[in-house]
Design a protein around this motif. Structure first.
Motif, PDB file in Angstrom:
ATOM      1  N   ALA A  16      36.920  46.598   2.974  1.00 27.90           N
ATOM      2  CA  ALA A  16      37.789  47.625   3.554  1.00 27.90           C
ATOM      3  C   ALA A  16      37.367  49.012   3.088  1.00 27.90           C
ATOM      4  O   ALA A  16      37.350  49.963   3.872  1.00 27.90           O
ATOM      5  CB  ALA A  16      39.241  47.352   3.165  1.00 27.90           C
ATOM      6  N   GLY A  37      35.998  51.140   5.772  1.00 29.47           N
ATOM      7  CA  GLY A  37      37.122  52.026   6.063  1.00 29.47           C
ATOM      8  C   GLY A  37      36.909  53.467   5.645  1.00 29.47           C
ATOM      9  O   GLY A  37      37.398  54.383   6.303  1.00 29.47           O
ATOM     10  N   ARG A  71      46.205  48.369  12.774  1.00 24.70           N
ATOM     11  CA  ARG A  71      46.953  48.608  11.535  1.00 24.70           C
ATOM     12  C   ARG A  71      48.399  48.154  11.644  1.00 24.70           C
ATOM     13  O   ARG A  71      49.005  47.702  10.652  1.00 24.70           O
ATOM     14  CB  ARG A  71      46.898  50.098  11.204  1.00 24.70           C
ATOM     15  N   THR A  95      40.540  40.980   6.060  1.00 22.72           N
ATOM     16  CA  THR A  95      39.589  42.082   6.079  1.00 22.72           C
ATOM     17  C   THR A  95      39.741  42.924   7.337  1.00 22.72           C
ATOM     18  O   THR A  95      39.727  44.163   7.271  1.00 22.72           O
ATOM     19  CB  THR A  95      38.146  41.544   5.988  1.00 22.72           C
ATOM     20  N   ALA A 142      42.680  45.031   6.847  1.00 25.13           N
ATOM     21  CA  ALA A 142      42.569  46.003   5.751  1.00 25.13           C
ATOM     22  C   ALA A 142      41.721  47.216   6.131  1.00 25.13           C
ATOM     23  O   ALA A 142      41.979  48.320   5.654  1.00 25.13           O
ATOM     24  CB  ALA A 142      41.976  45.324   4.515  1.00 25.13           C
ATOM     25  N   ILE A 143      40.699  47.026   6.969  1.00 21.19           N
ATOM     26  CA  ILE A 143      39.784  48.128   7.303  1.00 21.19           C
ATOM     27  C   ILE A 143      40.506  49.300   7.980  1.00 21.19           C
ATOM     28  O   ILE A 143      40.412  50.442   7.501  1.00 21.19           O
ATOM     29  CB  ILE A 143      38.613  47.619   8.163  1.00 21.19           C
ATOM     30  N   TYR A 165      43.682  49.920   8.018  1.00 25.79           N
ATOM     31  CA  TYR A 165      44.736  50.345   7.085  1.00 25.79           C
ATOM     32  C   TYR A 165      44.156  51.357   6.086  1.00 25.79           C
ATOM     33  O   TYR A 165      44.712  52.442   5.882  1.00 25.79           O
ATOM     34  CB  TYR A 165      45.284  49.110   6.368  1.00 25.79           C
ATOM     35  N   PHE A 166      43.018  51.008   5.498  1.00 23.29           N
ATOM     36  CA  PHE A 166      42.400  51.888   4.510  1.00 23.29           C
ATOM     37  C   PHE A 166      41.800  53.125   5.175  1.00 23.29           C
ATOM     38  O   PHE A 166      41.859  54.222   4.619  1.00 23.29           O
ATOM     39  CB  PHE A 166      41.321  51.135   3.729  1.00 23.29           C
ATOM     40  N   THR A 210      46.340  49.915  -1.110  1.00 21.67           N
ATOM     41  CA  THR A 210      45.834  48.855  -0.227  1.00 21.67           C
ATOM     42  C   THR A 210      45.821  47.507  -0.939  1.00 21.67           C
ATOM     43  O   THR A 210      46.225  46.485  -0.367  1.00 21.67           O
ATOM     44  CB  THR A 210      44.410  49.208   0.262  1.00 21.67           C
TER      45      THR A 210
END
Length: 221
Positions: free
Chosen positions: A29, A33, A66, A99, A102-103, A105-106, A155
């Motif tokens: 991430a 990200g 997200r 994953t 998370a990408i 999101y971050f 995160t």
């Protein structure tokens, strides 16, 4: 406590599975990200190289991924998960949706971190003749480093809870352990012990992250 001692090997395995999820998902991430978040900032109307149409498309995609409920995402991308890891159950299978979730999101957190720096630092760098690449590497990432580390902490804490939800589909980890013994077998003591482990893990991440942020923040120097 005798029951906890009896189940200790399974508890250690559950912790190992939770760590495995985080050790793969969070670095990926951050790796993907961070540039995505920088790109979102750079192509925004107030960014380094505004591209409104492309930015709008990617921004919408990031917001959609997200905001997707994790359990629904986990089920929705089963074919992708099977293609990547060859299975749809177990820890490896959970890492894929974790994953993917998370990408974006971050990335959104990184975009906010960089945006909060304000336009002053960018204009100052431009006045000194810095290129876009130099502004990103030597100004934005450097100035936003404490905030980005804080975002990594946020995160990680958030996805500890996501990894626990994976237990509902046999994904392994502490969540799976708590569900198997606390919910299906009604062993309340075991369930509470699993909850305490999760709380300790969250607090440890929070404390370590806060200390790293303080050590990187120039205002505390």
């Amino acid at each position: 406590m005798s029951r906890i001692a009896e189940l200790w090997p399974e508890i250690v395995q559950a912790l190992t599975e939770t760590f495995a999820m985080l050790i793969v998902a969070i670095p990926l991430a951050v790796l993907i990200g961070t540039p995505l978040g920088i790109w979102l900032y750079s192509t925004s109307p107030r960014g380094l190289k505004p591209r409104p149409r492309i930015h709008r498309i990617v921004d919408t995609a990031v917001n959609t991924l997200r905001s997707f409920p994790f359990l629904i995402l986990l089920i929705a991308i089963i074919p992708i998960t099977r293609f990547i890891v060859g299975t749809t159950i177990g820890t490896a299978a959970v890492i894929v949706p974790l994953t993917i979730n998370a990408i974006p999101y971050f990335a959104r957190l990184v975009e906010q971190n960089v945006t909060q720096l304000g336009g002053g630092v960018v204009e100052a760098a431009r006045a000194m003749g810095a290129t876009r690449g130099q502004i990103v590497r030597e100004v934005l990432l450097v100035e936003a480093k404490p905030a980005i580390v804080g975002s990594i902490t946020i995160t990680t804490v958030s996805f500890i809870s996501y990894s626990a939800m994976a237990g509902l589909v046999g994904g392994g980890g502490i969540g799976d352990f708590a569900i198997r013994y606390g919910y299906y077998r009604y062993e309340t003591v075991v369930m509470f012990f699993a909850i305490i482990l999760m709380l300790v893990l969250v607090q440890a991440v929070q404390i370590i992250g806060a200390r790293l942020v303080r050590s990187l923040d120039k205002r505390n120097a």
